[in-house]
Enzyme design. Structure first.
Site, short mmCIF file in Angstrom:
data_model
loop_
_atom_site.label_atom_id
_atom_site.label_comp_id
_atom_site.label_asym_id
_atom_site.label_seq_id
_atom_site.Cartn_x
_atom_site.Cartn_y
_atom_site.Cartn_z
N GLU A 139 0.81 -1.21 0.00
CA GLU A 139 0.00 0.00 0.00
C GLU A 139 0.85 1.27 0.00
O GLU A 139 0.46 2.29 -0.57
CB GLU A 139 -1.01 0.01 1.15
N THR A 170 20.09 -37.85 -2.59
CA THR A 170 19.85 -37.09 -3.83
C THR A 170 21.08 -36.29 -4.22
O THR A 170 21.45 -36.23 -5.40
CB THR A 170 18.63 -36.15 -3.65
N LEU A 178 20.17 -27.03 -7.25
CA LEU A 178 19.10 -26.56 -6.36
C LEU A 178 18.99 -25.03 -6.35
O LEU A 178 18.77 -24.41 -5.32
CB LEU A 178 19.31 -27.09 -4.93
N GLU A 204 12.26 -31.62 -2.39
CA GLU A 204 12.45 -32.27 -3.69
C GLU A 204 13.06 -33.66 -3.57
O GLU A 204 13.73 -34.13 -4.49
CB GLU A 204 13.30 -31.37 -4.58
N LEU A 238 13.58 -39.16 2.61
CA LEU A 238 13.20 -37.92 3.28
C LEU A 238 11.70 -37.67 3.13
O LEU A 238 11.02 -37.34 4.12
CB LEU A 238 13.99 -36.75 2.70
#
Length: 363
Positions: free
Chosen positions: A49, A193, A201, A293, A298
């Site tokens: 605003e 991973t 990432l 991801e 996990l």
């Protein structure tokens, strides 16, 4: 023109950049003409605003303000927006939803009404709530909003029996994931991973290698400190937190710290990290949204501990097969079908040749 819809479009531009503040859009209208508009700037800067009021200037007197969230009425990093609205001479304020922040909820509306300003609540309320779903959870619980994302074959596999996983999803789906990263405070994955895929990432929009906007925090859950200090995550822009067991040998921790990681030490039980404590700690660091991801271990642990808020799955039109192929969700799982987490408000969308399924575990 739908002025609140325009305000919502502006608010989306603040996602991933305004946190821990909500992503808010504002439009000022006078004589059916937009004379000011804006969205929340990074923490410590102007709220939506204020941006719109500065753009409108003296013309704001007698105008209407459309804003996606109830204006704040307390001193935080910045002064209360309600006073700025009053001082500017705005006569009507439309806001999509009340602010769930206990310091504000209903009080901003009351402050404006006491000043003689007409207020209207509820236009596009559901859209406004979805846009700020992470902020709503964080401000009411102190915990980050957890979105689990994975790409899998039709038989629910994220890699073959040899570990090959690139690429299961199509290019259009991978671009969608980049956009999901862009609006998240953090991206979380497991040690397996990182070891298997050596991912970046980072946010790389439009298929470009160059990074854009503020990079999300990278969180690697690696209780035993198995990832290499040479992993790509340590050479990318942005910060990386590695979550390790509190009993881990200092000789294992030291190379990770030297590589640039911030270590977060937490207890574990039977080799499983205390993810509830992890989320509590990340909330204390003002992390409001986390995109998880993988991998399967996990994600399975998060489901087992009932910590998932939202699920986004990219189903590829392939079948991998094999009992040794890696499942999208591991962990203990449920004993009975009646115990399965059930998605609500499910949305199905075609993304390239893939099918994206999105839904919520929590209301």
């Amino acid at each position: 023109m739908d002025y609140m819809a325009q305000a919502l479009s502006l608010a989306r531009l603040a996602l991933g950049q305004a946190s821990p503040n909500p992503a808010v859009g504002a439009v000022i209208v006078k004589n059916d003409i937009i004379i000011g508009q804006g969205y929340t700037q990074p923490p410590g800067s102007d709220h939506a605003e204020i941006v719109a009021l500065k753009q409108a200037g003296q013309s704001a007197r007698g105008a209407a303000l459309y804003i996606t969230l109830e204006p704040c009425c307390h001193f935080g990093r910045t002064p209360p927006c309600t006073q700025a609205i009053i001082d500017a001479g705005i006569t009507d304020v439309h806001f999509a939803m009340e602010d769930p922040n206990p310091l504000i909820s209903g009080r901003g509306n009351e402050t404006l009404r006491r000043a003689g300003i007409n207020t209207y609540i509820g236009e596009h309320a559901a859209e406004a709530a979805e846009l700020n779903e992470a902020f709503i959870k964080y401000i009411t619980t102190g915990l980050p909003f957890i979105t689990v994302k994975f790409a899998c074959s039709l038989d629910g596999r994220i890699a073959t029996r040899t570990g090959n996983s690139q690429w299961i999803s199509c290019e259009e789906s991978r671009k969608q994931v980049q956009r999901m990263r862009c609006v998240s405070d953090a991206v979380m994955t497991g040690a397996n991973t990182v070891i298997a895929d050596n991912p970046q990432l980072t946010v790389r929009l439009d298929g470009q290698d160059s990074v854009t906007r503020q990079q999300p925090l990278r969180i690697i859950v690696d209780g035993r400190g198995r990832i290499s200090p040479e992993s790509r995550i340590f050479s990318e822009p942005g910060k990386t937190i590695v979550v390790v067991d509190s009993t881990l040998d200092p000789e294992i921790k030291r190379p990770l710290e030297q590589a640039g990681a911030e270590l977060l030490e937490l207890p574990s039980s039977d080799g499983i990290m205390d993810l509830k404590q992890l989320l509590k700690t990340l909330g204390e660091k003002e992390i409001t949204s986390i995109l998880v991801e993988g991998g399967g271990i996990l994600i399975g642990s998060l489901f087992d501990q009932c910590l998932v808020d939202k699920v986004v799955v990219f189903l590829a039109p392939i079948v991998i097969g094999g009992t040794e192929a890696r499942p999208a969700v591991a962990g203990k799982g449920v004993a009975r079908l009646s115990d399965c987490p059930k998605l609500k408000r499910v949305r199905v969308e075609r993304i390239g040749v893939d099918i994206m399924v999105c839904g919520y575990i929590t209301e």
